[in-house]
Motif scaffolding. Sequence first.
Motif, short mmCIF file in Angstrom:
data_model
loop_
_atom_site.label_atom_id
_atom_site.label_comp_id
_atom_site.label_asym_id
_atom_site.label_seq_id
_atom_site.Cartn_x
_atom_site.Cartn_y
_atom_site.Cartn_z
N GLY A 8 0.59 -1.29 -0.34
CA GLY A 8 0.12 0.30 0.23
C GLY A 8 1.09 1.40 -0.23
O GLY A 8 1.97 1.12 -0.47
N GLN A 9 0.14 2.21 0.61
CA GLN A 9 1.02 3.59 0.88
C GLN A 9 1.64 3.91 1.99
O GLN A 9 2.10 3.25 2.80
N SER A 10 2.10 5.56 2.01
CA SER A 10 2.55 5.32 3.18
C SER A 10 2.27 4.69 4.60
O SER A 10 2.82 4.62 5.79
N ASN A 11 0.58 4.91 4.91
CA ASN A 11 -0.31 4.42 6.13
C ASN A 11 -0.11 3.31 6.35
O ASN A 11 -0.23 2.44 7.39
N MET A 12 0.48 2.34 5.58
CA MET A 12 0.80 1.07 5.39
C MET A 12 2.25 1.04 5.88
O MET A 12 2.51 0.57 6.86
N ALA A 13 3.24 1.29 5.17
CA ALA A 13 4.26 1.77 6.09
C ALA A 13 4.35 2.10 7.49
O ALA A 13 5.28 1.20 7.69
N GLY A 14 3.99 3.25 7.70
CA GLY A 14 3.77 3.89 9.10
C GLY A 14 4.57 4.71 9.37
O GLY A 14 5.82 4.53 8.45
N ARG A 15 4.15 6.19 9.88
CA ARG A 15 4.57 7.37 9.97
C ARG A 15 3.93 7.33 11.65
O ARG A 15 4.14 8.85 11.73
N GLY A 16 4.07 6.62 11.82
CA GLY A 16 3.43 7.42 13.62
C GLY A 16 4.80 7.62 14.65
O GLY A 16 6.00 6.76 13.84
N SER A 54 3.59 1.58 12.26
CA SER A 54 2.88 1.10 11.61
C SER A 54 1.50 0.06 12.36
O SER A 54 2.49 -0.13 12.88
N LEU A 55 0.87 -0.15 11.61
CA LEU A 55 -0.13 -1.35 12.20
C LEU A 55 -0.24 -2.40 12.00
O LEU A 55 -0.21 -3.59 12.79
N ALA A 56 1.76 -2.55 11.03
CA ALA A 56 2.14 -4.13 11.33
C ALA A 56 2.25 -4.50 12.87
O ALA A 56 2.54 -5.76 13.46
N GLY A 57 2.65 -3.59 13.52
CA GLY A 57 3.22 -3.86 14.65
C GLY A 57 2.53 -4.49 15.52
O GLY A 57 2.50 -5.72 15.97
N SER A 58 1.85 -3.74 15.97
CA SER A 58 0.16 -4.49 16.68
C SER A 58 -0.87 -5.25 16.32
O SER A 58 -0.95 -5.82 16.77
N PHE A 59 -0.44 -5.26 14.97
CA PHE A 59 -0.85 -6.29 14.23
C PHE A 59 -0.67 -7.76 14.91
O PHE A 59 -0.75 -9.07 14.66
N ALA A 60 0.81 -7.73 14.38
CA ALA A 60 2.04 -8.79 15.11
C ALA A 60 1.60 -9.38 16.58
O ALA A 60 1.71 -10.85 16.86
N HIS A 206 -1.21 11.08 7.60
CA HIS A 206 -0.24 10.66 8.47
C HIS A 206 -0.91 9.81 9.34
O HIS A 206 -1.27 10.92 10.05
N LEU A 207 -1.87 8.82 10.25
CA LEU A 207 -2.04 8.19 11.00
C LEU A 207 -0.73 8.54 12.61
O LEU A 207 -0.08 8.17 11.70
N ASN A 208 -1.42 8.84 13.16
CA ASN A 208 -0.51 8.51 14.44
C ASN A 208 -0.19 8.17 15.24
O ASN A 208 -0.81 6.59 14.65
N ALA A 209 0.56 7.77 15.54
CA ALA A 209 1.61 6.07 16.54
C ALA A 209 0.03 5.61 17.22
O ALA A 209 -0.10 3.89 17.24
N VAL A 210 -0.26 6.55 18.31
CA VAL A 210 -1.27 5.84 18.97
C VAL A 210 -2.30 5.25 18.05
O VAL A 210 -2.89 3.79 17.99
N LYS A 214 -3.97 0.83 17.72
CA LYS A 214 -4.64 0.38 16.97
C LYS A 214 -5.73 -0.02 15.90
O LYS A 214 -6.92 -1.44 16.01
N PHE A 215 -5.31 1.15 14.75
CA PHE A 215 -5.39 -0.02 13.73
C PHE A 215 -5.18 -1.28 13.65
O PHE A 215 -5.91 -2.20 13.07
N GLY A 216 -4.33 -1.59 13.77
CA GLY A 216 -3.24 -2.82 14.31
C GLY A 216 -3.91 -3.90 14.91
O GLY A 216 -4.64 -5.35 14.31
#
Lengths: 278, 278
Positions: A8-16, A54-60, A206-210, A214-216
């Motif tokens: 995807g784009q930057s919010n999948m890469a993560g900018r929190g 990014s959301l992948a951290g909390s997903f994992a 860009h989605l913030n870190a918090v 949550k998104f993850g």
Amino acid sequence: MKSVLMIGQSNMAGRGFINEVPMICNERIQMLRNGKWQMMTEPINYDRPISGVSLAGSFAAMWCMENKEEQIGLIPCAEGGSSIDDWSIEKILFKNAIIQAKFAMQNSNLIAILWHQGENDSYNGNYKTYYEKLHTIFEALKNELNLDDVPFIIGGLGDYLGKIGFGFNCTEYDLVNKELLRYANDHNHVYLVTAQGLSANPDGIHLNAVSQRKFGVRYYYAYKNKKNVITPLKNEEKLLESCINIPYTQNEMKYLAMMDLTMGKCSYEEFITKMKNL
Amino acid sequence: MKSVLMIGQSNMAGRGFINEVPMICNERIQMLRNGKWQMMTEPINYDRPISGVSLAGSFAAMWCMENKEEQIGLIPCAEGGSSIDDWSIEKILFKNAIIQAKFAMQNSNLIAILWHQGENDSYNGNYKTYYEKLHTIFEALKNELNLDDVPFIIGGLGDYLGKIGFGFNCTEYDLVNKELLRYANDHNHVYLVTAQGLSANPDGIHLNAVSQRKFGVRYYYAYKNKKNVITPLKNEEKLLESCINIPYTQNEMKYLAMMDLTMGKCSYEEFITKMKNL
């Protein structure tokens, strides 16, 4: 070992911003670099110098909490600023994702594909062709990677868009969201995750870190329950607390001590003392 | 556009502390991410969360100073902790380097291959087979990438090795250095660069940022003059000053302003004011 593709784009890469949330340090979460696995530390998807949470951290982390003893590997292929056309299947981003996934699949079982993209298509009527373009990409991914019923988890765009900063021009984000939901409803193994209630960095895009954390969790629930998550979960903060705030293993403490030494945050003597006390 | 392949272990990837040297911000230096070019910001070779300043930054800055109007792209493929055997041609690191170089060569002309590796072979008599193994790798690279007389610039190992910290066990670094020199002397288009006088981070194994900057200048001189650099250059600091400390272009100032906004270092209003004043 299981693995998950991030596209995807930057919010999948993560900018929190890394310093705004507790660190995820979990030896059962790996990430791909140079075609090989290593223990994960954010930023996972280093597409830009500004990459972050990014959301992948909390997903994992959620996955690990519910899959004891197993490992999960993240395959970072998201690219900041990319449009849906940049992901068309004859182009570099798609080809790169296939290559990286194939490296990963040499010793892992791909269990999910995480997609978040659309800010760059939230204007100029681009939503009208989004559904078809997304379909072509997903079908080609399944075909190239010989995937059968692997779930595609697709995230909605934030309600903060179209208002300020770099998000100002994304006025049609809601129309893209409708196409994403329609696509998920029309297809088996495709689940939509709402971005409702999530918020942005000062740049307005860009989605913030918090919010990424949550998104993850929402992405994980869509994956786990095999259905759309169309409203925020009630207990997102508690879930985050329970999947991240867990005592470090000895390996994790060693990893952190080595990182401190290598980054010059302690002397070799202090490092040796730390290691002896583990 | 010209391009340069970075391969080897951690001192090619770079572990110099970013805050110890002036930033290199130069719109004519690009780096490869997800198979695509973008403006370079260190760390270039993000193989680990601890990645930092590498020699490639000042190599490219020197190149830009002497090649006005042209662009240079860096292809980061180095992997921390990798042994010469990890680079054997059937393994992932080699395959990844070929893939990345091919992405880059779609729209650039590869002008040099930078190699720095050997700490992980500085014990146990590994130097005895180093020459042959290096030869196999270089020949395969030339073959796979259809390169004719592209120069291989190979760097020596630091004299600080074999003494303390993570470098303690690298007692045979000098024997590896002899093999590197012998290899360079035996082959056309292969040039050795000495690490003499360079120094390490507190971990005793990684070149510090100042040393990486100097090393990059030496690598550039070996490339430019097509011969070994076997003693430190006399004017390394002056050369660094003149290739790095140059006024920013408007694009570079915009890049830095956008980075500040995206990383939350300024508000959107401050960003807009900055951009208006550029």
